[in-house]
Write an enzyme that holds these catalytic residues in place. Structure first.
Site, PDB file in Angstrom:
ATOM      1  N   TYR A  96      39.377  56.469  31.106  1.00 22.78           N
ATOM      2  CA  TYR A  96      39.977  55.291  31.726  1.00 22.78           C
ATOM      3  C   TYR A  96      39.665  54.048  30.910  1.00 22.78           C
ATOM      4  O   TYR A  96      38.586  53.918  30.350  1.00 22.78           O
ATOM      5  CB  TYR A  96      39.446  55.085  33.138  1.00 22.78           C
ATOM      6  CG  TYR A  96      39.828  56.172  34.115  1.00 22.78           C
ATOM      7  CD1 TYR A  96      40.841  57.085  33.843  1.00 22.78           C
ATOM      8  CD2 TYR A  96      39.178  56.275  35.327  1.00 22.78           C
ATOM      9  CE1 TYR A  96      41.186  58.067  34.744  1.00 22.78           C
ATOM     10  CE2 TYR A  96      39.515  57.255  36.242  1.00 22.78           C
ATOM     11  CZ  TYR A  96      40.518  58.146  35.946  1.00 22.78           C
ATOM     12  OH  TYR A  96      40.859  59.114  36.844  1.00 22.78           O
ATOM     13  N   ASN A 107      28.976  50.828  55.847  1.00 23.13           N
ATOM     14  CA  ASN A 107      28.049  51.543  54.967  1.00 23.13           C
ATOM     15  C   ASN A 107      28.044  50.951  53.557  1.00 23.13           C
ATOM     16  O   ASN A 107      26.985  50.632  53.020  1.00 23.13           O
ATOM     17  CB  ASN A 107      28.397  53.028  54.902  1.00 23.13           C
ATOM     18  CG  ASN A 107      27.360  53.805  54.114  1.00 23.13           C
ATOM     19  OD1 ASN A 107      26.329  54.190  54.649  1.00 23.13           O
ATOM     20  ND2 ASN A 107      27.609  54.019  52.831  1.00 23.13           N
ATOM     21  N   ALA A 129      24.165  55.620  47.625  1.00 18.84           N
ATOM     22  CA  ALA A 129      24.394  55.883  49.052  1.00 18.84           C
ATOM     23  C   ALA A 129      25.685  55.249  49.551  1.00 18.84           C
ATOM     24  O   ALA A 129      25.699  54.523  50.532  1.00 18.84           O
ATOM     25  CB  ALA A 129      23.203  55.393  49.871  1.00 18.84           C
ATOM     26  N   GLY A 130      26.766  55.538  48.875  1.00 20.84           N
ATOM     27  CA  GLY A 130      28.062  55.016  49.295  1.00 20.84           C
ATOM     28  C   GLY A 130      28.966  56.133  49.770  1.00 20.84           C
ATOM     29  O   GLY A 130      28.920  57.245  49.249  1.00 20.84           O
ATOM     30  N   LYS A 134      32.631  57.760  49.867  1.00 20.88           N
ATOM     31  CA  LYS A 134      33.584  57.709  48.766  1.00 20.88           C
ATOM     32  C   LYS A 134      34.901  58.435  48.988  1.00 20.88           C
ATOM     33  O   LYS A 134      35.763  58.402  48.119  1.00 20.88           O
ATOM     34  CB  LYS A 134      32.922  58.254  47.503  1.00 20.88           C
ATOM     35  CG  LYS A 134      32.545  59.709  47.648  1.00 20.88           C
ATOM     36  CD  LYS A 134      31.788  60.206  46.461  1.00 20.88           C
ATOM     37  CE  LYS A 134      31.409  61.649  46.538  1.00 20.88           C
ATOM     38  NZ  LYS A 134      31.162  62.226  47.836  1.00 20.88           N
ATOM     39  N   ASN A 173      26.362  63.459  53.907  1.00 20.97           N
ATOM     40  CA  ASN A 173      27.214  64.191  52.960  1.00 20.97           C
ATOM     41  C   ASN A 173      26.420  65.126  52.064  1.00 20.97           C
ATOM     42  O   ASN A 173      26.867  65.474  50.976  1.00 20.97           O
ATOM     43  CB  ASN A 173      27.993  63.200  52.073  1.00 20.97           C
ATOM     44  CG  ASN A 173      29.118  62.533  52.809  1.00 20.97           C
ATOM     45  OD1 ASN A 173      29.833  63.172  53.566  1.00 20.97           O
ATOM     46  ND2 ASN A 173      29.269  61.236  52.608  1.00 20.97           N
ATOM     47  N   SER A 174      25.230  65.494  52.499  1.00 19.90           N
ATOM     48  CA  SER A 174      24.381  66.359  51.675  1.00 19.90           C
ATOM     49  C   SER A 174      23.464  67.168  52.582  1.00 19.90           C
ATOM     50  O   SER A 174      23.450  66.974  53.789  1.00 19.90           O
ATOM     51  CB  SER A 174      23.562  65.517  50.695  1.00 19.90           C
ATOM     52  OG  SER A 174      22.755  64.599  51.398  1.00 19.90           O
TER      53      SER A 174
END
Length: 139
Positions: free
Chosen positions: A136, A99, A81-82, A84, A35-36
């Protein structure tokens, strides 16, 4: 302090790496680049004012993680490193579980094997669902 940042070339991870470098920490970035992009690394170093070590790898490879933690004398891990993406997680639940859950467990196991005791885990505001009011409330 020598810090391993998993997912360190992602958006939040890269900003964290810059801050760590600016404060004089030694940074090892681990990312599988799903994702990068690798092109962010020179930007991290330029903004951080010093070099970082980059390792392309996956947190699910426990033996390699143990080796990295040991060989680089890591003192702390910041874990970004998740996966999302909420919609994608519904479409690919087993991939996300592997993952995010299995990967994190393997990372923690590798940390135990390497004697690394400092761990920061980053989650996502999406765990709270759609909230009508910001900030929140966690209670």
């Amino acid at each position: 302090m020598k810090v391993l940042v998993t997912g360190g070339s992602g958006y939040i991870g890269s900003h964290t790496c810059v801050q760590l470098l600016q404060r004089g920490h030694e940074v090892v970035i681990l990312d599988n680049l799903c994702n990068s992009k690798r092109r962010i690394l020179p930007v991290i170093e330029r903004l951080g004012g010093k070099e970082a070590t980059f390792i392309e790898g996956d947190i699910r490879n426990e033996a390699r993680m143990t080796e990295i933690l040991h060989d680089h004398a890591i003192e702390a891990v910041i874990h970004f490193a998740g996966l999302k993406a909420v919609g994608e997680s519904v479409a690919k639940p087993l991939e996300y579980y592997d993952n995010n859950v299995t990967g994190t467990l393997k990372l923690v196991s590798a940390m135990r094997a390497a004697g690394v005791k400092n761990f920061i885990f980053s989650s996502s505001a999406t765990v709270y669902g759609d909230q009508p009011k910001i900030p929140y409330v966690e209670s």
